[in-house]
Design a protein around this motif. Structure first.
Motif, mmCIF file in Angstrom:
data_model
loop_
_atom_site.group_PDB
_atom_site.id
_atom_site.type_symbol
_atom_site.label_atom_id
_atom_site.label_comp_id
_atom_site.label_asym_id
_atom_site.label_seq_id
_atom_site.Cartn_x
_atom_site.Cartn_y
_atom_site.Cartn_z
ATOM 1 N N GLY A 12 18.118 -24.168 -32.099
ATOM 2 C CA GLY A 12 18.894 -23.754 -30.931
ATOM 3 C C GLY A 12 20.174 -24.554 -30.784
ATOM 4 O O GLY A 12 20.404 -25.540 -31.507
ATOM 5 N N ASP A 13 21.048 -24.091 -29.887
ATOM 6 C CA ASP A 13 22.321 -24.753 -29.579
ATOM 7 C C ASP A 13 23.244 -24.875 -30.786
ATOM 8 O O ASP A 13 24.029 -25.811 -30.895
ATOM 9 C CB ASP A 13 22.077 -26.164 -28.986
ATOM 10 N N GLU A 14 23.158 -23.931 -31.682
ATOM 11 C CA GLU A 14 23.964 -23.976 -32.907
ATOM 12 C C GLU A 14 25.407 -23.566 -32.657
ATOM 13 O O GLU A 14 26.270 -23.750 -33.527
ATOM 14 C CB GLU A 14 23.361 -23.046 -33.979
ATOM 15 N N GLY A 15 25.647 -22.965 -31.473
ATOM 16 C CA GLY A 15 26.998 -22.450 -31.191
ATOM 17 C C GLY A 15 27.012 -20.924 -31.246
ATOM 18 O O GLY A 15 28.059 -20.314 -31.495
ATOM 19 N N LYS A 16 25.848 -20.322 -30.963
ATOM 20 C CA LYS A 16 25.748 -18.847 -30.995
ATOM 21 C C LYS A 16 26.698 -18.216 -29.985
ATOM 22 O O LYS A 16 27.365 -17.234 -30.271
ATOM 23 C CB LYS A 16 24.298 -18.403 -30.675
ATOM 24 N N GLY A 17 26.724 -18.800 -28.775
ATOM 25 C CA GLY A 17 27.567 -18.242 -27.714
ATOM 26 C C GLY A 17 29.026 -18.223 -28.130
ATOM 27 O O GLY A 17 29.712 -17.209 -28.003
ATOM 28 N N ASN A 37 16.462 -17.638 -19.371
ATOM 29 C CA ASN A 37 17.432 -18.664 -18.995
ATOM 30 C C ASN A 37 17.025 -20.049 -19.501
ATOM 31 O O ASN A 37 17.529 -21.055 -19.022
ATOM 32 C CB ASN A 37 17.672 -18.666 -17.486
ATOM 33 N N ASN A 38 16.172 -20.090 -20.521
ATOM 34 C CA ASN A 38 16.019 -21.317 -21.308
ATOM 35 C C ASN A 38 17.253 -21.468 -22.211
ATOM 36 O O ASN A 38 17.564 -22.553 -22.677
ATOM 37 C CB ASN A 38 14.724 -21.314 -22.147
ATOM 38 N N ALA A 39 17.939 -20.361 -22.444
ATOM 39 C CA ALA A 39 19.151 -20.390 -23.258
ATOM 40 C C ALA A 39 20.310 -20.933 -22.439
ATOM 41 O O ALA A 39 20.373 -20.742 -21.228
ATOM 42 C CB ALA A 39 19.494 -18.977 -23.729
ATOM 43 N N GLY A 40 21.214 -21.615 -23.119
ATOM 44 C CA GLY A 40 22.451 -22.053 -22.480
ATOM 45 C C GLY A 40 23.545 -21.868 -23.512
ATOM 46 O O GLY A 40 23.567 -22.569 -24.517
ATOM 47 N N HIS A 41 24.384 -20.878 -23.330
ATOM 48 C CA HIS A 41 25.418 -20.563 -24.310
ATOM 49 C C HIS A 41 26.785 -20.888 -23.705
ATOM 50 O O HIS A 41 27.135 -20.388 -22.639
ATOM 51 C CB HIS A 41 25.333 -19.085 -24.714
ATOM 52 N N THR A 42 27.526 -21.737 -24.404
ATOM 53 C CA THR A 42 28.796 -22.221 -23.860
ATOM 54 C C THR A 42 29.971 -21.547 -24.535
ATOM 55 O O THR A 42 30.056 -21.534 -25.766
ATOM 56 C CB THR A 42 28.928 -23.745 -24.122
ATOM 57 N N THR A 129 9.507 -28.343 -22.507
ATOM 58 C CA THR A 129 10.105 -27.029 -22.206
ATOM 59 C C THR A 129 11.262 -27.208 -21.230
ATOM 60 O O THR A 129 11.444 -28.281 -20.647
ATOM 61 C CB THR A 129 9.092 -26.059 -21.538
ATOM 62 N N THR A 130 11.994 -26.141 -21.012
ATOM 63 C CA THR A 130 13.088 -26.174 -20.040
ATOM 64 C C THR A 130 12.546 -26.008 -18.619
ATOM 65 O O THR A 130 13.322 -25.967 -17.669
ATOM 66 C CB THR A 130 14.102 -25.057 -20.330
ATOM 67 N N ARG A 131 11.244 -25.863 -18.482
ATOM 68 C CA ARG A 131 10.564 -25.736 -17.181
ATOM 69 C C ARG A 131 11.055 -24.534 -16.389
ATOM 70 O O ARG A 131 11.012 -24.523 -15.163
ATOM 71 C CB ARG A 131 10.753 -27.015 -16.345
ATOM 72 N N ALA A 225 18.899 -15.905 -28.900
ATOM 73 C CA ALA A 225 18.794 -17.137 -28.121
ATOM 74 C C ALA A 225 17.813 -18.047 -28.861
ATOM 75 O O ALA A 225 17.066 -17.594 -29.720
ATOM 76 C CB ALA A 225 18.300 -16.847 -26.715
ATOM 77 N N GLN A 226 17.845 -19.329 -28.533
ATOM 78 C CA GLN A 226 17.056 -20.346 -29.242
ATOM 79 C C GLN A 226 17.382 -20.305 -30.740
ATOM 80 O O GLN A 226 18.467 -19.906 -31.097
ATOM 81 C CB GLN A 226 15.544 -20.161 -28.999
ATOM 82 N N GLY A 227 16.418 -20.654 -31.584
ATOM 83 C CA GLY A 227 16.700 -20.680 -33.017
ATOM 84 C C GLY A 227 15.416 -20.435 -33.799
ATOM 85 O O GLY A 227 14.310 -20.443 -33.236
ATOM 86 N N VAL A 240 7.507 -24.898 -29.781
ATOM 87 C CA VAL A 240 8.347 -23.710 -29.958
ATOM 88 C C VAL A 240 8.564 -23.067 -28.594
ATOM 89 O O VAL A 240 8.004 -23.516 -27.589
ATOM 90 C CB VAL A 240 7.651 -22.695 -30.905
ATOM 91 N N THR A 241 9.341 -22.001 -28.574
ATOM 92 C CA THR A 241 9.465 -21.236 -27.339
ATOM 93 C C THR A 241 8.436 -20.096 -27.368
ATOM 94 O O THR A 241 7.616 -20.023 -28.283
ATOM 95 C CB THR A 241 10.919 -20.736 -27.137
ATOM 96 N N SER A 242 8.470 -19.210 -26.387
ATOM 97 C CA SER A 242 7.408 -18.205 -26.293
ATOM 98 C C SER A 242 7.855 -16.811 -26.695
ATOM 99 O O SER A 242 7.220 -15.823 -26.334
ATOM 100 C CB SER A 242 6.845 -18.192 -24.876
HETATM 101 P P1 IMO Z 1 19.806 -21.738 -26.815
HETATM 102 O O1 IMO Z 1 19.789 -20.234 -26.722
HETATM 103 C C1 IMO Z 1 17.637 -25.440 -27.627
HETATM 104 C C2 IMO Z 1 13.403 -25.527 -26.482
HETATM 105 C C3 IMO Z 1 13.007 -26.449 -25.346
HETATM 106 C C4 IMO Z 1 11.610 -26.802 -25.785
HETATM 107 C C5 IMO Z 1 11.093 -25.491 -26.367
HETATM 108 C C6 IMO Z 1 10.264 -24.655 -25.401
HETATM 109 O O2 IMO Z 1 20.746 -22.392 -25.877
HETATM 110 O O3 IMO Z 1 19.975 -22.169 -28.234
HETATM 111 P P2 IMO Z 1 10.867 -23.142 -23.307
HETATM 112 O O4 IMO Z 1 11.550 -23.476 -22.007
HETATM 113 O O5 IMO Z 1 11.559 -22.088 -24.099
HETATM 114 O O6 IMO Z 1 9.416 -22.838 -23.123
HETATM 115 O O7 IMO Z 1 10.945 -24.506 -24.171
HETATM 116 O O8 IMO Z 1 12.236 -24.765 -26.745
HETATM 117 N N1 IMO Z 1 14.484 -24.564 -26.152
HETATM 118 C C7 IMO Z 1 15.741 -24.678 -26.597
HETATM 119 N N2 IMO Z 1 16.336 -25.644 -27.326
HETATM 120 N N3 IMO Z 1 18.320 -24.327 -27.272
HETATM 121 C C8 IMO Z 1 17.738 -23.345 -26.569
HETATM 122 O O9 IMO Z 1 18.352 -22.170 -26.302
HETATM 123 C C9 IMO Z 1 16.400 -23.506 -26.159
HETATM 124 N N4 IMO Z 1 15.526 -22.759 -25.448
HETATM 125 C C10 IMO Z 1 14.362 -23.411 -25.466
HETATM 126 O O10 IMO Z 1 13.854 -27.574 -25.297
HETATM 127 O O11 IMO Z 1 11.646 -27.747 -26.832
#
Ligand code: IMO
Ligand code: GDP
Ligand code: MG
Length: 437
Positions: A12-17, A37-42, A129-131, A225-227, A240-242
């Motif tokens: 994640g956070d590779e610069g997709k946005g 909204n676990n994603a954050g794209h800048t 997690t991002t809670r 989103a994520q990776g 991992v995420t879900s």
């Molecule tokens: P973008 O789209 C980086 C990570 C969390 C945690 C795991 C599970 O900005 O790349 P979650 O809240 O999804 O249940 O958390 O996944 N995580 C990310 N790490 N970029 C993200 O999104 C992420 N979305 C979730 O830090 O380790």
């Protein structure tokens, strides 16, 4: 039907946005297909930073329609705030430009509370997690108790279902998780009524919209989103995420046939970062790691946590390329490596002296792998003002061509700054160029 999938090839956070924004000056539609909204794209445009978590990164392009597919879990309040933030910044957001699939599931208060209570109860076994309630919302979808956007159209039935769900989730919080956190029905209901009045006109049939767009040869970009390493099934489970984050999820997340995907662009940083817990073979717990974190401003968009940093991992990248059928790679944040004397790439994992064919399935094994590296001479020259591939320092070009060779996938885009202008194509980038004016 020219379509392009942009996915994260690391954690994640590779610069997709940034790339989706860049690759949509000539696109018609941009669609999110998973995550929430676990994603954050800048996005940084003319010095102005925009942080998006739900609205697709094509929203700053006035001629682009944006779609939130059914595979996304939507926190309605977060969405509302994001729409308002964009409107206040002068961005045109209205139901003809943003469509939310009626089948997308909602993240409600009890999902967030369960996510928080579980993380707190895990102590030092936290996932980190991002809670934001992502996991619990997807669980409800799988167990067929979740609530979808379409249900905001029939409030009477919804009230009953919400009351039943909340009763059960509150019992679970109190009796199973032994948490003091409890969701409040009237508060939740009031929130839903408030957001409903704004978002109802945005709810539609995104799958049909995308089908028609592709039939009419419109250019569609799917924004991951994520990776890959956070993929629910193929990532570094259980850290991992879900949701599935690989390119195959476009089809299930947007309701379009798998044959509609023409080109998959994997986005990877020139090094690796990870936020949250879990194994990370190439992690640098030294000054070089700290240098990358500081120079790369590696602080999470969503939670503000410092991201862990390490060398580029070609073993994990080969897996990412295979899992998503990645056609080409975009390497971001190349500027962050400038000034390092030596740079490394992990080319092999060994476990108990044996070379591994792939990333192991068990987190406990991945913790123990010994990465083997090749080393490069760095470059001191800044990348500012670079507009052509051949302007890149020779050592940087060698670094990129080696990545491409080891992974067996061309690097067609390089990003060396957060702004749109700090992006260049290689001569092999003919497909993705269609999406840029
Ligand atoms: P973008 O789209 C980086 C990570 C969390 C945690 C795991 C599970 O900005 O790349 P979650 O809240 O999804 O249940 O958390 O996944 N995580 C990310 N790490 N970029 C993200 O999104 C992420 N979305 C979730 O830090 O380790
Ligand atoms: P995403 O989740 O994949 O969209 O990535 P994030 O936006 O969470 O994190 C990437 C961060 O790096 C953001 O702050 C971007 O503005 C920034 N960024 C993107 N590309 C580059 C680049 O090539 N160089 C630098 N220095 N920063 C970049
Ligand atoms: Mg991010």
């Amino acid at each position: 039907m020219p379509s392009l999938v942009v996915i994260g090839a690391q954690w994640g956070d590779e610069g997709k946005g940034k790339l989706v924004d860049y690759l949509t000056s000539n696109a018609d539609v941009v669609a999110r297909f998973q995550g929430g909204n676990n994603a954050g794209h800048t996005l940084v445009v003319d010095g102005v930073k925009t942080k998006l978590s739900l609205v697709p990164s094509g929203i700053l392009r006035p001629n682009t329609r944006c779609v939130i597919g059914a595979g996304v879990v939507v926190d309605p309040e977060v969405l509302l705030n994001e729409i308002r933030m964009l409107q206040e910044a002068g961005v045109d957001v209205n139901p003809s430009r943003l469509v939310l699939d009626r089948n997308a599931h909602l993240i409600l208060d009890y999902h967030r509370l369960i996510d928080q209570a579980r993380e707190d109860a895990r102590g030092d076994r936290k996932i980190g997690t991002t809670r934001s309630g992502i996991g619990p919302a997807y669980e409800d979808r799988a167990s067929r108790t979740g609530i979808r956007l379409a249900e905001l159209n029939s409030m009477e039935e919804l009230r009953e279902k919400l009351a039943e769900n909340m009763k059960q989730r509150n019992l679970y919080l109190a009796r199973v998780l032994e948490s003091e956190l409890q969701a409040n029905f009237e508060e939740q209901w009031a929130k839903l009524e408030r957001v409903r009045s704004v978002i109802l006109p945005y709810i539609g049939n995104a799958s049909l919209l995308l089908y028609n767009a592709l039939e009419h040869e419109e250019k569609v970009v799917f924004e991951g989103a994520q990776g890959t390493l956070l993929d629910q099934t193929f990532g570094t489970f259980p850290y991992v995420t879900s949701s599935n984050t690989i390119a195959g999820a476009v089809s299930t997340g947007c309701g379009i046939g798998p044959g509609s995907i023409d080109h998959v662009l994997g986005v990877a940083k020139a090094y690796t970062t990870r936020v949250g817990q879990g194994p990370f073979p190439t992690e640098l717990r030294d000054q070089v790691g700290q240098y990358l974190a500081e120079k790369g401003a590696e602080f999470g968009t969503v939670t503000g946590r410092q991201r862990r940093c390490g060398w580029f991992d070609a073993v994990a990248m080969r897996r990412a390329v295979r899992l998503s059928g990645v056609n080409a790679l975009a390497i971001t944040k190349l500027d962050v490596l400038c000034g390092l004397e030596k740079i490394k790439i992990c080319i092999k994992y060994k476990l108990n002296g044996q070379e591994l064919e792939d990333v192991p399935a068990l987190a406990s094994e991945l913790e123990k792998v010994e990465p083997e590296y090749i080393e490069f001479d760095g470059w001191q020259d800044t990348l500012e003002g670079v507009t052509k591939w051949h302007h890149l320092p020779v050592n940087a070009r060698f670094y990129l061509s080696t990545i491409s060779e080891i992974i067996g996938c061309p690097v067609t885009i390089v990003s060396f700054g957060a702004e749109r202008e700090s992006t260049i194509f290689s001569s092999g980038a003919s497909y993705v160029k269609n999406f840029v004016k």
